[in-house]
Enzyme design. Structure first.
Site, PDB file in Angstrom:
ATOM      1  N   ASP A 503       0.961  -1.146  -0.029  1.00  0.00           N
ATOM      2  CA  ASP A 503      -0.049  -0.132  -0.033  1.00  0.00           C
ATOM      3  C   ASP A 503       0.731   1.376   0.093  1.00  0.00           C
ATOM      4  OD1 ASP A 503      -2.327   1.411   0.088  1.00  0.00           O
ATOM      5  OD2 ASP A 503      -3.267   0.330   1.860  1.00  0.00           O
ATOM      6  N   ASP A 573     -10.914   2.131  -2.936  1.00  0.00           N
ATOM      7  CA  ASP A 573     -11.546   1.794  -1.845  1.00  0.00           C
ATOM      8  C   ASP A 573     -13.022   1.661  -1.624  1.00  0.00           C
ATOM      9  OD1 ASP A 573      -9.077   1.397  -0.446  1.00  0.00           O
ATOM     10  OD2 ASP A 573      -8.952   3.215   0.385  1.00  0.00           O
TER      11      ASP A 573
HETATM   12  C1  GLA Z   1      -5.773   1.793   2.267  1.00  0.00           C
HETATM   13  C2  GLA Z   1      -6.104   0.843   1.342  1.00  0.00           C
HETATM   14  C3  GLA Z   1      -7.167  -0.278   2.132  1.00  0.00           C
HETATM   15  C4  GLA Z   1      -6.560  -0.617   3.472  1.00  0.00           C
HETATM   16  C5  GLA Z   1      -6.167   0.617   4.034  1.00  0.00           C
HETATM   17  C6  GLA Z   1      -5.504   0.208   5.373  1.00  0.00           C
HETATM   18  O1  GLA Z   1      -6.754   2.832   2.292  1.00  0.00           O
HETATM   19  O2  GLA Z   1      -6.689   1.098   0.130  1.00  0.00           O
HETATM   20  O3  GLA Z   1      -7.848  -1.227   1.148  1.00  0.00           O
HETATM   21  O4  GLA Z   1      -5.743  -1.519   3.098  1.00  0.00           O
HETATM   22  O5  GLA Z   1      -5.456   1.425   3.384  1.00  0.00           O
HETATM   23  O6  GLA Z   1      -5.088   1.230   6.101  1.00  0.00           O
END
Ligand code: GLA
Length: 765
Positions: A503, A573
């Site tokens: 990420d 997300d």
């Molecule tokens: C990002 C990712 C999510 C999750 C969060 C965790 O927003 O896109 O899928 O993994 O971080 O903090």
């Protein structure tokens, strides 16, 4: 097909199966040069003026395949000067209208350029003349950069060598073709052959300089949770385009430009595509000039970029993938899909079914323990889910998103028995295990920051701005890269971890590195991206069986650069099935479905609060990588009972979806009511149609719409996939010829209620 230099005409022809790209060399010293006999013009001004000499490299043509190459009029060297009364065409008039293959700054081509430099003395003029060329089989790697690849049988590469004789600066323009695809990969390499340093302040990777064909510009715009929505606008005079200075390719704009003849549809009209294989700051610009010519350009953003090139050093600019389709957007889409599947994605998983995963992020957020994760895994394994992914919150003191990034040590208060116990318990259930990392970051509240406050990117004396309570690690420094690498390896070697979600949850700002001298500070952003590439290259080399999924606050780094390392990228997300229609439509415009991270999540949806049927969520996620992101122990019995049917559906259709040809039938983003697309296998013996009725109208007719991509002469049996039973059931007239399905169309009754989905399966009889 292939690349040829036509010596007499001084034209390079780059032919792909369906397109031709022509480059002409203009050198007024040669009397045959630019003789525009076939234009009927008697004008000799361009040829007669020695100030025009110098072997300029001109863009002649890019479009549908043609055979002729003697087409000097396309270079427009005999166009009248600005002031017609002066029967002499001077250099600046020439430069201001010549279709330049790689325009440079400061010599009188006043349109937007591709390359700018600053000498030690502060001068900025750069004039490139043609020196020669090299043609080779295969495609050379781009050092330290992601790039398309192919064998000596697949690919051919042309290198045009240009030079600024005053600066002794060599510029190599690369063009690669693929025998099975219409894409052309372009990149640029700059070599300082002089005795003084030169500062590169802009080095774009590709330019298309051509006449305007009443173009519209198609771009992908968005925001967090709203990535890659499609936008189309007429190209006006002046500048328009997309860019990122966020240090990532970004949620907001995508490194893609589509130039479409007005009104182009999925099947009709001409479409040019430029897509940048890079994950950092970019610019994609279209300039419409005074003679109604268009310059479309793409490359690293010149803002916050200044690269010091010492004598003997070289700089490589990442590649741009060009495509041309004479048959609308659909052919462009399928061209990019095939190119990326066959020549960009390297992972061992690229042609394999991915394990169906369940991710605990939307199930628990930071609030989990070993016990909770095992509860989820136990229930998931019963339903046929194949991998548990432990998301954010397993390390250091990470009880929320305000702390602990950088402290990549398992939090054994949360995970009793540590990672090896958890992973072995998950493995005992017959499931694989995956883990989340955000390796590029550091929280101010972390042991790492307390020990190394100077490891964050920041400007000395200026308080750096936080974003999601975190700073970005200064990956331009070797020791920081080594720390990250050591922590990654340590965790990955401590248990049987078969998947990593990498990420990156904030943008770069307050650009400063304590290691970079003043005249190299402008290298920070690009060096940062190179370091990310280096780390991911090491990762996939050391752990070749690892399934890597890139992610960036959802889809802020969904780009072809990342695809070189990971066969899939988290799309957004926003897991709401209806929002996903638009996000996935924009993404699938360029990217194969096999790489779009998509999960079935809980309702009310966490991003928008919308309720959608579990069935619809299944169809939408199916046309991505497919997985779950919910607390399977808490959802309704009815939904849970549908999971095995969805799992069965995934196993039945995934290879067709991930390897097939994608056809868009209707767009919810356009019509605000319904969405529909098809996936047809390469042999055209099997196809799927996914129909999502977002809004139900009262008192309405059924819909009859044409299928696409089928074989007219094949007869297809038609089934509706019944998700409640997990079976195909005969549909409508049950069997029809492809020509009927494509011309007369197929009829779908209005479904009862909003947000309903259905899937049809066509199988050759
Ligand atoms: C990002 C990712 C999510 C999750 C969060 C965790 O927003 O896109 O899928 O993994 O971080 O903090």
């Amino acid at each position: 097909m292939g690349i040829t230099y036509h010596e007499k005409e001084r034209v390079f022809s780059i032919d792909t199966p369906n397109t031709s790209y022509l480059i002409g060399i203009v050198d007024a010293a040669d009397p045959t040069d630019g003789s525009s006999a076939d234009t009927g013009s008697k004008d000799t001004r361009a040829r007669g003026n020695s100030s025009v000499c110098g072997g300029y490299v001109g863009h002649m043509y890019y479009g549908k395949r043609i055979r002729d190459v003697e087409l000097p009029y396309l270079l427009r060297i005999d166009e009248p000067p600005y002031v017609p009364s002066v029967n002499q065409r001077d250099k600046l008039s020439f430069l201001d209208s010549f279709p330049m293959e790689y325009p440079t700054h400061g010599i009188g081509d006043f349109r937007e350029d591709c390359m700018e430099v600053r000498t030690k003395a502060g001068h900025t003029a750069l004039e490139l003349s043609y020196v020669g060329y090299e043609l080779q089989k295969g495609k050379p790697k781009l050092e330290g950069l992601p790039a398309t690849f192919g064998t000596e049988e697949d690919c051919e590469t042309l290198c045009l060598i240009l030079e600024d004789r005053v600066l002794s600066l060599k510029v190599e323009l690369y063009y690669s073709t693929f025998s099975d695809n219409d894409g052309i990969a372009r990149s640029v390499r700059v070599i300082n052959e002089g005795s003084e340093e030169i500062y590169l302040t802009k080095v774009l990777s590709a330019c298309l300089d051509m006449d305007n064909k009443d173009f519209e510009l198609l771009t992908l715009h968005g925001s967090w949770a709203r990535e890659r929505h499609i936008q189309r606008n007429p190209v006006g005079y002046g500048f328009q385009g997309v860019s990122s200075v966020r240090g990532e390719s970004s949620h907001q704009h995508h490194p893609f430009l589509g130039l479409l003849t007005r009104g182009a549809t999925q099947e009709e009209g001409e479409v040019y595509g430029l897509h940048f294989v890079y994950s950092g700051n970019f610019t994609g610009l279209v300039y419409r000039g005074q003679f109604d010519n268009i310059r479309a350009m793409m490359g690293i953003n010149g803002s916050d970029f200044c690269w010091k090139l010492l004598p003997g050093e070289a700089f490589t600019a990442p590649e741009v993938i060009l495509t041309y389709s004479a048959h609308g957007l659909g052919d462009m889409t399928r061209c990019y899909h095939d190119l990326y599947r066959n020549h960009l994605i390297r992972s061992r998983y690229k042609d394999r079914k991915r394990p169906i995963l369940i991710n605990n992020w939307e199930a628990t957020y930071f609030d989990f323990t070993t016990e909770k994760l095992l509860d989820i895994a136990k229930e998931a394994s019963k339903q046929g889910i194949e991998m548990l992914v432990m998301d954010d919150g397993w390390f250091g003191n990470r009880c929320d998103d305000n702390r602990a990034l950088g402290d990549w040590f398992v939090n054994e208060d949360k995970l009793k028995g540590g990672l090896s116990y958890l992973v072995s318990e998950v493995n005992k259930l017959g499931m694989k295990f995956g883990i989340w990392f955000e390796p590029e970051m550091i929280s101010p509240d972390s042991d790492l920051y307390r020990a190394h406050p100077d490891w964050a990117i920041a400007v000395p004396g200026r308080e750096a701005g936080l974003c999601r309570c975190q700073y970005v690690l200064d990956l331009t420094r070797k020791e920081i890269v080594e720390y990250v690498w050591e922590r990654l390896c340590n965790i990955l070697e401590s248990a049987n971890i078969e998947y990593v979600k990498w990420d990156m949850n904030r943008q770069l700002a307050d650009l400063g590195s304590i290691d970079l001298p003043a005249d190299r500070m402008g290298e920070l952003c690009h060096r940062y991206v190179l370091a990310v590439y280096e780390l991911q290259e090491r990762l996939v080399t050391k752990f070749p069986d690892l399934l890597l999924e890139n992610c960036s606050g959802g889809g802020a780094r969904f780009d072809p650069g990342m695809l070189y390392y990971s066969p899939q990228i988290w799309c957004s997300d926003d897991t709401d099935a209806i929002e996903r229609l638009m996000i996935q439509e924009g993404t699938a415009l360029i990217y194969p479905l096999s790489c779009m991270g998509a999960h079935v999540s809980d309702c009310p949806n966490h991003a928008v609060g919308r309720m959608t049927p579990f069935e619809t969520r299944g169809y939408v996620a199916l046309t991505g990588t497919f997985g779950y992101e919910l607390d399977i122990t808490k959802i309704s019995e009815e939904d849970r009972n549908m999971i095995p049917k969805q799992v069965k559906m995934y196993h039945k259709f995934h290879m067709l979806i991930s390897q097939g040809d994608y056809y868009r039938i209707a767009s919810y983003a356009d019509n605000h009511e319904w969405d529909c697309y098809m996936i047809v296998n390469k042999e055209k013996t099997e196809a799927l149609l996914i129909y999502i009725q977002v809004l139900r109208q009262p008192n309405c007719h059924s819909r009859i719409f044409p299928c696409k991509g089928l074989s007219p002469d094949k007869k297809y049996e038609i089934f509706r996939y019944d998700m409640k039973n997990g079976e195909d059931t005969p549909f409508g007239s049950a069997s029809l010829y492809g020509e009927t399905l494509m011309n007369a169309g197929i009829r779908i009754e209005s479904l009862w209620g909003d947000h309903q989905g259905m899937m049809l399966h066509f199988v050759e009889q």
